[in-house]
Design an enzyme around this catalytic site. Structure first.
Site, short mmCIF file in Angstrom:
data_model
loop_
_atom_site.label_atom_id
_atom_site.label_comp_id
_atom_site.label_asym_id
_atom_site.label_seq_id
_atom_site.Cartn_x
_atom_site.Cartn_y
_atom_site.Cartn_z
N CYS A 256 0.58 -1.60 -0.23
CA CYS A 256 0.40 0.29 -0.16
C CYS A 256 0.84 1.62 -0.57
O CYS A 256 1.49 1.44 -0.75
CB CYS A 256 -0.84 0.08 1.48
SG CYS A 256 -0.10 -0.71 2.89
N ARG A 261 -2.38 -0.52 5.24
CA ARG A 261 -4.02 -1.45 4.38
C ARG A 261 -3.03 -2.68 4.12
O ARG A 261 -4.10 -3.36 3.80
CB ARG A 261 -4.02 -0.09 3.60
CG ARG A 261 -4.22 1.03 4.12
CD ARG A 261 -5.26 2.02 3.31
NE ARG A 261 -3.64 2.77 2.89
CZ ARG A 261 -3.89 3.62 1.74
NH1 ARG A 261 -5.07 2.97 1.80
NH2 ARG A 261 -2.39 4.03 1.35
#
Length: 306
Positions: A256, A261
């Site tokens: 990410c 994430r």
């Protein structure tokens, strides 16, 4: 009540708690209902890993210990995950034993709780689960919270050496980009992937190049969750990723912007679907700042220093 009966009741209670902990080990997720029933289970250790400062102090799930992701789970000097010694000491302070079931949860859809789960996996910690839906679902359901910090009796957990098989380095990503030896999943938003924006608005960590790793596919992390923040079913997840060519037939690398994430997607692919997955925690803030690596910038955005 006679002593024999009291002893029997006590024994049954311990067996029931142990059975409850065993149920948690049957899968990578626990429900809010299960956790509420096991808040006093001595086999369970609950840890909050949230991104927003002060969230834990304003109210947390009773019995939870607070881990601060940017000081506790990373090296304070190098850009690296916490050392074995640092993390082992932290877990022992949280009362974690070798046989404990560790439940992680946090805000922002468990992004950093998933990061914590990945770091613990790197060091071989077993029986690590996420609270499905995180603190948002817990609060939405009106379940109890506490403002009292939790102190635990010191645990005795012993960590293994870090397993490099769970972590992708920039060289691994460059190689996979060139030869397809691993599928690469960019889990950022479509605008980040296309290069329209380098980072989400308001985030300070950025790069001087926009775009994505060449040959990476884009499956935003948010597509893996339901409206209430819980993960979609394994069948739905399989369908979601298969549509992007990710079916577990070859190793996968997730990334990410700074690695949190992508930990969420790592958890979905690795723990829920059982695929062979590495998390690239250097992510775009390393890759987009590196010299001479292959980048695809569909939007053509040029960094201007602003």
């Amino acid at each position: 009540m006679g002593k024999a009966l009291l002893k029997l009741v006590s024994t049954v209670g311990v067996i029931a708690m142990t059975a409850g902990a065993a149920l948690a080990s049957d899968g990578p997720l626990v429900t809010t209902e299960w956790l509420e029933e096991n808040l006093d289970n001595p086999e369970v250790r609950l840890i909050e890993v949230s991104v927003n400062p002060g969230v834990y102090e304003r109210g947390h799930i009773p019995g939870a210990t607070n881990f601060v992701w940017h000081t506790d789970l990373v090296d304070p000097i190098r850009r690296d995950i916490a050392s074995k010694e640092q993390l082992q000491d932290l877990l022992r302070q949280a009362g974690v034993d070798d046989g404990s079931t560790v439940i992680l949860y946090g805000d922002t859809n468990n992004w950093f709780a998933a990061w914590g789960a990945w770091v613990l996996d790197v060091y071989g910690v077993e029986n690590v689960k996420l609270l499905d839906g995180g603190r948002v679902l817990w609060e939405a359901e009106g379940r109890q919270v506490s403002t009292t910090p939790q102190e635990q009796e010191p645990g005795d957990i012993t960590l293994a050496e870090a397993d490099p098989a769970l972590r992708a380095r920039i060289g691994d990503v460059v190689q996979a980009s060139e030869d397809g030896s691993s599928a690469i999943v960019d889990i950022r938003s479509a605008d980040e992937y296309s290069g329209k924006v380098i980072a989400p608005e308001g985030f300070k960590e950025t790069a001087i190049r926009a775009g994505h790793v060449t040959n990476a596919v884009n499956v935003p992390w948010s597509q893996a969750v339901q409206e209430d923040g819980r993960f979609k079913s394994p069948e739905e997840l399989k369908e979601l990723y298969a549509a992007a060519g990710i079916d577990g037939s070859k190793p996968v690398i997730t990334y990410c912007r700074i690695g949190e994430r992508s930990s969420h997607t790592w958890f979905a692919l690795s723990k829920i679907l059982g695929y062979d997955v590495k998390n690239y925690d250097g992510s775009w803030t390393e890759y987009g700042n590196a010299v001479g690596v292959p980048v695809t910038n569909l939007a053509g955005t040029v960094w201007t220093g602003q």
